[in-house]
Design an enzyme around this catalytic site. Structure first.
Site, PDB file in Angstrom:
ATOM      1  CD  GLU A 194      51.614 120.622  43.333  1.00 22.21           C
ATOM      2  OE1 GLU A 194      51.434 120.183  42.192  1.00 22.21           O
ATOM      3  OE2 GLU A 194      51.088 120.116  44.346  1.00 22.21           O
TER       4      GLU A 194
ATOM      5  NE  ARG B  42      48.489 120.765  41.275  1.00 23.65           N
ATOM      6  CZ  ARG B  42      47.486 120.058  40.744  1.00 23.65           C
ATOM      7  NH1 ARG B  42      46.416 120.683  40.268  1.00 23.65           N
ATOM      8  NH2 ARG B  42      47.529 118.739  40.728  1.00 23.65           N
TER       9      ARG B  42
ATOM     10  CB  SER C  77      52.920 116.477  42.024  1.00 19.32           C
ATOM     11  OG  SER C  77      51.981 115.562  41.547  1.00 19.32           O
TER      12      SER C  77
HETATM   13  P1  FAD Z   1      49.802 123.511  53.635  1.00 22.75           P
HETATM   14  O1  FAD Z   1      50.839 122.592  53.093  1.00 22.75           O
HETATM   15  O2  FAD Z   1      49.653 123.583  55.099  1.00 22.75           O
HETATM   16  O3  FAD Z   1      50.063 124.980  53.053  1.00 22.75           O
HETATM   17  C1  FAD Z   1      50.425 125.154  51.700  1.00 22.75           C
HETATM   18  C2  FAD Z   1      50.726 126.648  51.459  1.00 22.75           C
HETATM   19  O4  FAD Z   1      49.533 127.419  51.549  1.00 22.75           O
HETATM   20  C3  FAD Z   1      51.690 127.254  52.484  1.00 22.75           C
HETATM   21  O5  FAD Z   1      52.486 128.196  51.802  1.00 22.75           O
HETATM   22  C4  FAD Z   1      50.761 127.933  53.481  1.00 22.75           C
HETATM   23  O6  FAD Z   1      51.395 129.032  54.137  1.00 22.75           O
HETATM   24  C5  FAD Z   1      49.635 128.405  52.580  1.00 22.75           C
HETATM   25  N1  FAD Z   1      48.339 128.387  53.271  1.00 22.75           N
HETATM   26  C6  FAD Z   1      47.780 127.314  53.870  1.00 22.75           C
HETATM   27  N2  FAD Z   1      46.569 127.620  54.354  1.00 22.75           N
HETATM   28  C7  FAD Z   1      46.352 128.919  54.058  1.00 22.75           C
HETATM   29  C8  FAD Z   1      45.272 129.808  54.288  1.00 22.75           C
HETATM   30  N3  FAD Z   1      44.159 129.406  54.924  1.00 22.75           N
HETATM   31  N4  FAD Z   1      45.381 131.089  53.864  1.00 22.75           N
HETATM   32  C9  FAD Z   1      46.500 131.488  53.208  1.00 22.75           C
HETATM   33  N5  FAD Z   1      47.564 130.685  52.952  1.00 22.75           N
HETATM   34  C10 FAD Z   1      47.489 129.414  53.368  1.00 22.75           C
HETATM   35  N6  FAD Z   1      47.415 118.696  45.332  1.00 22.75           N
HETATM   36  C11 FAD Z   1      46.604 118.745  44.255  1.00 22.75           C
HETATM   37  O7  FAD Z   1      46.282 119.848  43.759  1.00 22.75           O
HETATM   38  N7  FAD Z   1      46.124 117.609  43.657  1.00 22.75           N
HETATM   39  C12 FAD Z   1      46.432 116.376  44.123  1.00 22.75           C
HETATM   40  O8  FAD Z   1      45.984 115.373  43.566  1.00 22.75           O
HETATM   41  C13 FAD Z   1      47.280 116.289  45.270  1.00 22.75           C
HETATM   42  N8  FAD Z   1      47.626 115.079  45.773  1.00 22.75           N
HETATM   43  C14 FAD Z   1      48.443 115.009  46.872  1.00 22.75           C
HETATM   44  C15 FAD Z   1      48.772 113.749  47.371  1.00 22.75           C
HETATM   45  C16 FAD Z   1      49.591 113.628  48.493  1.00 22.75           C
HETATM   46  C17 FAD Z   1      49.939 112.259  49.013  1.00 22.75           C
HETATM   47  C18 FAD Z   1      50.081 114.808  49.132  1.00 22.75           C
HETATM   48  C19 FAD Z   1      50.932 114.701  50.363  1.00 22.75           C
HETATM   49  C20 FAD Z   1      49.771 116.075  48.632  1.00 22.75           C
HETATM   50  C21 FAD Z   1      48.954 116.181  47.492  1.00 22.75           C
HETATM   51  N9  FAD Z   1      48.613 117.430  46.936  1.00 22.75           N
HETATM   52  C22 FAD Z   1      47.764 117.500  45.853  1.00 22.75           C
HETATM   53  C23 FAD Z   1      49.119 118.676  47.548  1.00 22.75           C
HETATM   54  C24 FAD Z   1      48.261 119.150  48.761  1.00 22.75           C
HETATM   55  O9  FAD Z   1      47.363 118.150  49.126  1.00 22.75           O
HETATM   56  C25 FAD Z   1      47.486 120.439  48.443  1.00 22.75           C
HETATM   57  O10 FAD Z   1      48.357 121.472  48.032  1.00 22.75           O
HETATM   58  C26 FAD Z   1      46.676 120.921  49.654  1.00 22.75           C
HETATM   59  O11 FAD Z   1      45.737 121.896  49.270  1.00 22.75           O
HETATM   60  C27 FAD Z   1      47.578 121.484  50.744  1.00 22.75           C
HETATM   61  O12 FAD Z   1      46.791 121.714  51.896  1.00 22.75           O
HETATM   62  P2  FAD Z   1      47.463 121.933  53.298  1.00 22.75           P
HETATM   63  O13 FAD Z   1      46.412 122.312  54.259  1.00 22.75           O
HETATM   64  O14 FAD Z   1      48.276 120.757  53.680  1.00 22.75           O
HETATM   65  O15 FAD Z   1      48.398 123.194  52.968  1.00 22.75           O
HETATM   66  N1  EPU Z   2      53.948 108.965  34.117  1.00 27.98           N
HETATM   67  C1  EPU Z   2      55.040 108.204  33.803  1.00 27.98           C
HETATM   68  N2  EPU Z   2      55.890 107.844  34.816  1.00 27.98           N
HETATM   69  C2  EPU Z   2      55.690 108.230  36.097  1.00 27.98           C
HETATM   70  C3  EPU Z   2      54.576 109.013  36.414  1.00 27.98           C
HETATM   71  C4  EPU Z   2      53.710 109.380  35.400  1.00 27.98           C
HETATM   72  O1  EPU Z   2      55.263 107.866  32.642  1.00 27.98           O
HETATM   73  O2  EPU Z   2      56.505 107.860  36.933  1.00 27.98           O
HETATM   74  C5  EPU Z   2      52.990 109.309  33.057  1.00 27.98           C
HETATM   75  C6  EPU Z   2      51.695 108.503  33.223  1.00 27.98           C
HETATM   76  O3  EPU Z   2      51.763 107.258  32.614  1.00 27.98           O
HETATM   77  C7  EPU Z   2      50.675 109.417  32.560  1.00 27.98           C
HETATM   78  C8  EPU Z   2      51.232 110.820  32.830  1.00 27.98           C
HETATM   79  O4  EPU Z   2      52.614 110.670  33.165  1.00 27.98           O
HETATM   80  O5  EPU Z   2      50.654 109.196  31.176  1.00 27.98           O
HETATM   81  C9  EPU Z   2      50.485 111.563  33.946  1.00 27.98           C
HETATM   82  O6  EPU Z   2      50.524 110.789  35.144  1.00 27.98           O
HETATM   83  P1  EPU Z   2      49.331 110.839  36.229  1.00 27.98           P
HETATM   84  O7  EPU Z   2      48.002 110.663  35.575  1.00 27.98           O
HETATM   85  O8  EPU Z   2      49.704 109.933  37.344  1.00 27.98           O
HETATM   86  O9  EPU Z   2      49.341 112.346  36.711  1.00 27.98           O
HETATM   87  P2  EPU Z   2      50.523 113.320  37.116  1.00 27.98           P
HETATM   88  O10 EPU Z   2      50.742 114.307  36.008  1.00 27.98           O
HETATM   89  O11 EPU Z   2      51.691 112.559  37.591  1.00 27.98           O
HETATM   90  C10 EPU Z   2      48.816 115.020  38.112  1.00 27.98           C
HETATM   91  C11 EPU Z   2      48.797 115.937  39.311  1.00 27.98           C
HETATM   92  C12 EPU Z   2      48.392 115.158  40.555  1.00 27.98           C
HETATM   93  C13 EPU Z   2      46.996 114.574  40.347  1.00 27.98           C
HETATM   94  C14 EPU Z   2      47.039 113.663  39.110  1.00 27.98           C
HETATM   95  C15 EPU Z   2      45.655 113.140  38.754  1.00 27.98           C
HETATM   96  C16 EPU Z   2      50.367 117.743  38.951  1.00 27.98           C
HETATM   97  C17 EPU Z   2      51.714 118.311  39.252  1.00 27.98           C
HETATM   98  N3  EPU Z   2      50.093 116.558  39.496  1.00 27.98           N
HETATM   99  O12 EPU Z   2      49.849 114.064  38.356  1.00 27.98           O
HETATM  100  O13 EPU Z   2      48.363 116.062  41.651  1.00 27.98           O
HETATM  101  O14 EPU Z   2      46.579 113.831  41.461  1.00 27.98           O
HETATM  102  O15 EPU Z   2      47.530 114.413  37.958  1.00 27.98           O
HETATM  103  O16 EPU Z   2      44.892 114.168  38.218  1.00 27.98           O
HETATM  104  O17 EPU Z   2      49.589 118.384  38.251  1.00 27.98           O
HETATM  105  C18 EPU Z   2      49.735 117.027  43.352  1.00 27.98           C
HETATM  106  O18 EPU Z   2      49.542 118.128  42.802  1.00 27.98           O
HETATM  107  O19 EPU Z   2      50.399 116.910  44.414  1.00 27.98           O
HETATM  108  C19 EPU Z   2      49.181 115.819  42.749  1.00 27.98           C
HETATM  109  C20 EPU Z   2      49.397 114.598  43.229  1.00 27.98           C
END
Ligand code: FAD
Ligand code: EPU
Length: 350
Positions: free
Chosen positions: A330, A163, A235
């Protein structure tokens, strides 16, 4: 041409919290971006470059202009061993992943359904299900906000981490990502080592990228709340990295604690820590710790940013009291004149 939209930011970020700003402008070309950015700097106005707003919390009225990344376009080059994809920053990441699978370009399947723009993907080096953006990235094109020139950074120069990237450090507020270059090997190897994907290995027939894509989509849809129905930013906290001896101490006390080795440190599952504090479903006003996934804070409809801040502070405090582990959010907090964070907000209240 400058297009002013409504100054309420609710439709432009996935937490869907009502918060205002001075102006919102869609950016469709690098020339337009340079012109508008320069004029805002001259006018000493705050500027925020936003993708889909899926990783932000607006903590206050934003006293400045929000620029929305709508730089569109894709180019594909077929090499002998790789597909090379040049993707402009405003392209929707989940749409690109789905399209790439349909085209037969394997490699992005584990990163399915992560909301946001392609140009935002390198900022926090998005990751899920055992793959990170850095694993598919060849280069990142940036607009330098001092020279106003476009420069290409190699993957190594981006200093990707968990991240994390150069865009949160040396290049913070100094560069806008305008395009990304992806390199996808034709000799593709499935990545199914991450827990819930392991069972795909059980069949005698080799697994396909499409099957992994489908599995990742179905896991994500069952685990994570859909922002179109319930506002959230994924997250809320990062999984904290702790020293190995700290992990062993915690493990002695809590044998079920979830941690993954990461270099010489251990990455703790913050969701587990929050869950074990009994916080699933805990509410402050309209904000709630998601009842199925403790790492996500949801807007139940009418949450204010204050509700989310209070709830986040409470979760952080409870985890600290029980485990002496510091949670770091995050989600990027945007205040009235630019980025802020939970600590600064809590300090300013004292
Ligand atoms: P924004 O929210 O619009 O911007 C984020 C930040 O980056 C802001 O500070 C913005 O100013 C800056 N920024 C944006 N674009 C640029 C650019 N082109 N140049 C410079 N700075 C910029 N993240 C994960 O890593 N893994 C996941 O599994 C994951 N799952 C998600 C699930 C859900 C339901 C949601 C809502 C979010 C999840 N995220 C996850 C977080 C998110 O999807 C990522 O961080 C994504 O890359 C954000 O993209 P955005 O365009 O919405 O960025
Ligand atoms: N867990 C619990 N309780 C909960 C949630 C999770 O016990 O309420 C336990 C699960 O059972 C598992 C562990 O925690 O053993 C990890 O959970 P999970 O696999 O769901 O992943 P996470 O750590 O919650 C991370 C990323 C996600 C990404 C998933 C899958 C971060 C901060 N989050 O979540 O990214 O999608 O792994 O790779 O690293 C995001 O960054 O926004 C995001 C959604």
């Amino acid at each position: 041409m400058q297009t002013s939209l409504t100054p309420n930011l609710k439709p432009f970020h996935t937490f869907a919290i009502s918060q205002t700003c001075s102006n919102v402008v869609e950016i469709h070309s690098i020339e337009q971006l340079i012109e508008i950015y320069q004029s805002l700097l001259e006018a000493k106005q705050a500027v925020l470059f936003l993708g889909k707003g899926s990783n932000v919390l607006f903590t206050d009225h934003f006293d400045g202009t929000v620029l929305l990344n709508r730089l569109m376009g894709i180019e594909v080059v077929e090499g002998e061993e790789h597909w090379q994809l040049h993707i402009n920053g405003g392209e929707d990441w989940p749409t690109i992943v789905e399209w790439s699978i349909k085209q037969g370009y394997a490699g992005l399947e584990n990163l399915a359904l992560i909301p946001g723009c392609s140009g935002s993907a390198p900022i926090q080096n998005i990751g899920a299900y055992g793959v990170e953006f850095q694993d598919v990235c060849e280069y990142v094109d940036i607009l330098c906000l001092d020279s106003w020139k476009v420069k290409r950074l190699s993957k190594l120069e981006c200093k990707f981490g968990y991240r994390d990237s150069i865009f949160k450090h040396e290049l913070y507020q100094k560069a806008i990502v305008v395009a990304v270059g992806l390199k996808l090997a034709k000799y593709w190897k499935p990545n199914i080592a991450y827990g819930p994907l392991k069972s795909l290995d059980e069949s005698d027939v080799p697994v396909t990228a499409k099957e992994i894509f489908n599995r990742v989509c179905s896991i994500r849809m069952s685990k994570l709340p859909d922002p179109n129905r319930q506002g959230n930013a994924g997250s809320f906290f990062k999984n904290p990295m702790v020293e190995r001896n700290k992990f062993e101490d915690l493990q002695a006390q809590y044998p079920d604690i979830v941690g993954y080795s990461s270099g010489d440190k251990v990455k703790l599952a913050a969701g587990w820590l929050i869950d074990q504090c009994g916080l699933k479903g805990h509410q402050v006003g309209g904000a709630m710790v998601h009842p199925q996934q403790a790492l996500v804070i949801v807007n139940q409809g009418e949450a204010t940013s204050k509700d989310v801040i209070e709830l986040a502070a409470y979760v952080k405090q409870k985890v600290w009291e029980k485990y002496q582990v510091e949670l770091e959010h995050e989600v990027r907090f945007i205040g009235s004149d630019g980025e802020t964070n939970l600590t600064q907000i809590l300090e300013s209240r004292k």
